[in-house]
Design a protein around this motif. Structure first.
Motif, PDB file in Angstrom:
ATOM      1  N   ALA A   1       0.849  -1.187   0.000  1.00 23.10           N
ATOM      2  CA  ALA A   1       0.000   0.000   0.000  1.00 23.10           C
ATOM      3  C   ALA A   1       0.888   1.242   0.000  1.00 23.10           C
ATOM      4  N   ALA A   2       0.263   2.395  -0.173  1.00 21.96           N
ATOM      5  CA  ALA A   2       1.006   3.650  -0.142  1.00 21.96           C
ATOM      6  C   ALA A   2       0.061   4.820   0.088  1.00 21.96           C
ATOM      7  N   ALA A   3       0.519   5.775   0.883  1.00 23.88           N
ATOM      8  CA  ALA A   3      -0.107   7.093   0.929  1.00 23.88           C
ATOM      9  C   ALA A   3       0.618   7.963  -0.086  1.00 23.88           C
ATOM     10  N   TYR A   4      -0.038   9.011  -0.564  1.00 20.82           N
ATOM     11  CA  TYR A   4       0.615   9.847  -1.571  1.00 20.82           C
ATOM     12  C   TYR A   4       0.113  11.285  -1.510  1.00 20.82           C
ATOM     13  N   VAL A   5       0.960  12.188  -1.975  1.00 25.44           N
ATOM     14  CA  VAL A   5       0.626  13.597  -2.147  1.00 25.44           C
ATOM     15  C   VAL A   5       1.162  14.019  -3.506  1.00 25.44           C
ATOM     16  N   MET A   6       0.307  14.626  -4.335  1.00 25.54           N
ATOM     17  CA  MET A   6       0.697  14.986  -5.700  1.00 25.54           C
ATOM     18  C   MET A   6       0.084  16.325  -6.104  1.00 25.54           C
ATOM     19  N   GLY A   7       0.757  16.984  -7.017  1.00 25.24           N
ATOM     20  CA  GLY A   7       0.229  18.201  -7.609  1.00 25.24           C
ATOM     21  C   GLY A   7       0.267  18.092  -9.117  1.00 25.24           C
ATOM     22  N   GLY A   8      -0.712  18.682  -9.788  1.00 30.23           N
ATOM     23  CA  GLY A   8      -0.726  18.566 -11.240  1.00 30.23           C
ATOM     24  C   GLY A   8      -1.722  19.489 -11.901  1.00 30.23           C
ATOM     25  N   VAL A   9      -1.918  19.242 -13.175  1.00 28.93           N
ATOM     26  CA  VAL A   9      -2.796  20.058 -14.013  1.00 28.93           C
ATOM     27  C   VAL A   9      -3.909  19.175 -14.570  1.00 28.93           C
ATOM     28  N   VAL A  10      -5.118  19.687 -14.557  1.00 32.36           N
ATOM     29  CA  VAL A  10      -6.270  19.008 -15.145  1.00 32.36           C
ATOM     30  C   VAL A  10      -6.877  19.939 -16.193  1.00 32.36           C
ATOM     31  N   LEU A  11      -7.073  19.433 -17.392  1.00 33.46           N
ATOM     32  CA  LEU A  11      -7.707  20.191 -18.468  1.00 33.46           C
ATOM     33  C   LEU A  11      -9.149  19.726 -18.628  1.00 33.46           C
ATOM     34  N   SER A  12     -10.074  20.652 -18.750  1.00 33.85           N
ATOM     35  CA  SER A  12     -11.485  20.284 -18.876  1.00 33.85           C
ATOM     36  C   SER A  12     -12.201  21.273 -19.770  1.00 33.85           C
ATOM     37  N   ALA A  13     -13.254  20.792 -20.427  1.00 39.35           N
ATOM     38  CA  ALA A  13     -14.065  21.656 -21.292  1.00 39.35           C
ATOM     39  C   ALA A  13     -15.442  21.026 -21.435  1.00 39.35           C
ATOM     40  N   PRO A  14     -16.520  21.815 -21.316  1.00 36.91           N
ATOM     41  CA  PRO A  14     -17.871  21.255 -21.449  1.00 36.91           C
ATOM     42  C   PRO A  14     -18.154  20.786 -22.873  1.00 36.91           C
ATOM     43  N   LEU A  15     -18.955  19.727 -22.988  1.00 33.78           N
ATOM     44  CA  LEU A  15     -19.352  19.251 -24.307  1.00 33.78           C
ATOM     45  C   LEU A  15     -20.176  20.299 -25.033  1.00 33.78           C
ATOM     46  N   SER A  16     -20.995  21.037 -24.272  1.00 35.58           N
ATOM     47  CA  SER A  16     -21.805  22.111 -24.851  1.00 35.58           C
ATOM     48  C   SER A  16     -21.548  23.396 -24.083  1.00 35.58           C
ATOM     49  N   PRO A  17     -21.059  24.442 -24.738  1.00 40.59           N
ATOM     50  CA  PRO A  17     -20.822  25.709 -24.032  1.00 40.59           C
ATOM     51  C   PRO A  17     -22.094  26.316 -23.467  1.00 40.59           C
ATOM     52  N   LEU A  18     -23.265  25.905 -23.992  1.00 36.39           N
ATOM     53  CA  LEU A  18     -24.526  26.488 -23.550  1.00 36.39           C
ATOM     54  C   LEU A  18     -24.994  25.889 -22.234  1.00 36.39           C
TER      55      LEU A  18
END
Length: 251
Positions: free
Chosen positions: A128-145
């Motif tokens: 097993a392991a505990a962890y701490v991480m930092g990063g980037v997530v990219l997201s965009a809606p399927l419909s801008p409306l």
């Protein structure tokens, strides 16, 4: 003739009235949408080009770990650890930077028990392991409306803190024990999934993740011979596919 004319006049009046109501309703919807867009634009302008908005959440995963390698100086790298289905729990927090980028910090715990050790009688234990991480997530809606369904993908890097339960087994040469010999290793987490908006602030997430650590040092005691080396040193890593659900709240 008089009755027919009156009927026509009444129908035309009704149609005109209905059209006027529809026009007013459509105009009201347009005005509301324009006000909402103007408010969002004003908020964004006040916060700068890349407004930072905080969010946080939690997730729970099923952890599937493929057979794990065991490396020793004498025997090299071989498939050795066979795992049961495990689990992973994580909490996260971050900020949105603009409309499509999130800067995210994750902390969690992943665990898989050992179902068998290849070529060994009665193998047992856990990794097993505990962890701490930092990063980037990219997201965009399927419909801008609507912005109701939002796919995302990301990558995080950080540190994992292995927790190796005592691993026991018996070979033809006798019984042996393997224990962890390293407190911190590098790790990464790649992810992809979709967020479904429940309301403007709360969303439910469906996510796949791939978790991987660098090699973890192990110390073995017992008779030498496969799979153990005479030095008693070895190593393995943690590699797992994660499938889970979670919630995300935007403040």
């Amino acid at each position: 003739m008089g009755k027919f004319s009156s009927t026509v006049i009444m129908l035309v009046s009704a149609l005109l009235a209905t059209g006027a109501l529809s026009s007013r309703s459509y105009a009201a919807d347009l005005a509301a949408a324009a006000q909402e867009a103007a408010a969002a634009a004003a908020e964004k302008a006040a916060m700068g080009m890349f407004p930072l908005k905080p969010y946080a959440g939690a997730k729970a995963f099923v952890s599937y770990a493929p057979d794990g390698d065991f490396y020793t100086p004498g025997t090299g790298r071989t498939k050795f650890f066979e795992y049961n289905i495990g689990w992973n729990a994580a909490a996260f927090a971050g900020v949105t930077a603009g409309d499509f980028v999130k800067l995210q910090l994750d902390t969690g715990y992943i665990s898989n028990s050992i179902s068998n050790l290849t070529g060994v009688n009665g193998g047992s234990g856990s990794i097993a392991a505990a962890y701490v991480m930092g990063g980037v997530v990219l997201s965009a809606p399927l419909s801008p409306l609507t912005k109701k369904v939002i796919p995302f993908a990301g990558l995080s890097l950080g540190a994992a803190f292995p927790i190796i339960g005592t691993i026991d087994g018996t070979t033809d040469a006798g019984a042996f024990t393997i224990k962890g010999g390293q407190s911190t290793v590098g790790a990464l987490l790649a992810r992809a999934g979709v967020t479904v908006a429940i309301n403007p602030k709360l969303g439910a997430t469906l996510e796949y993740g791939f978790f991987q650590t660098a090699d973890i040092s192990l110390n073995a005691s017992g008779p030498s011979g496969e799979p153990l080396s005479s030095s008693g040193n070895g190593s393995t890593d943690i590699s797992a596919h994660l499938f889970g659900l979670g919630f995300e709240y935007h403040f």
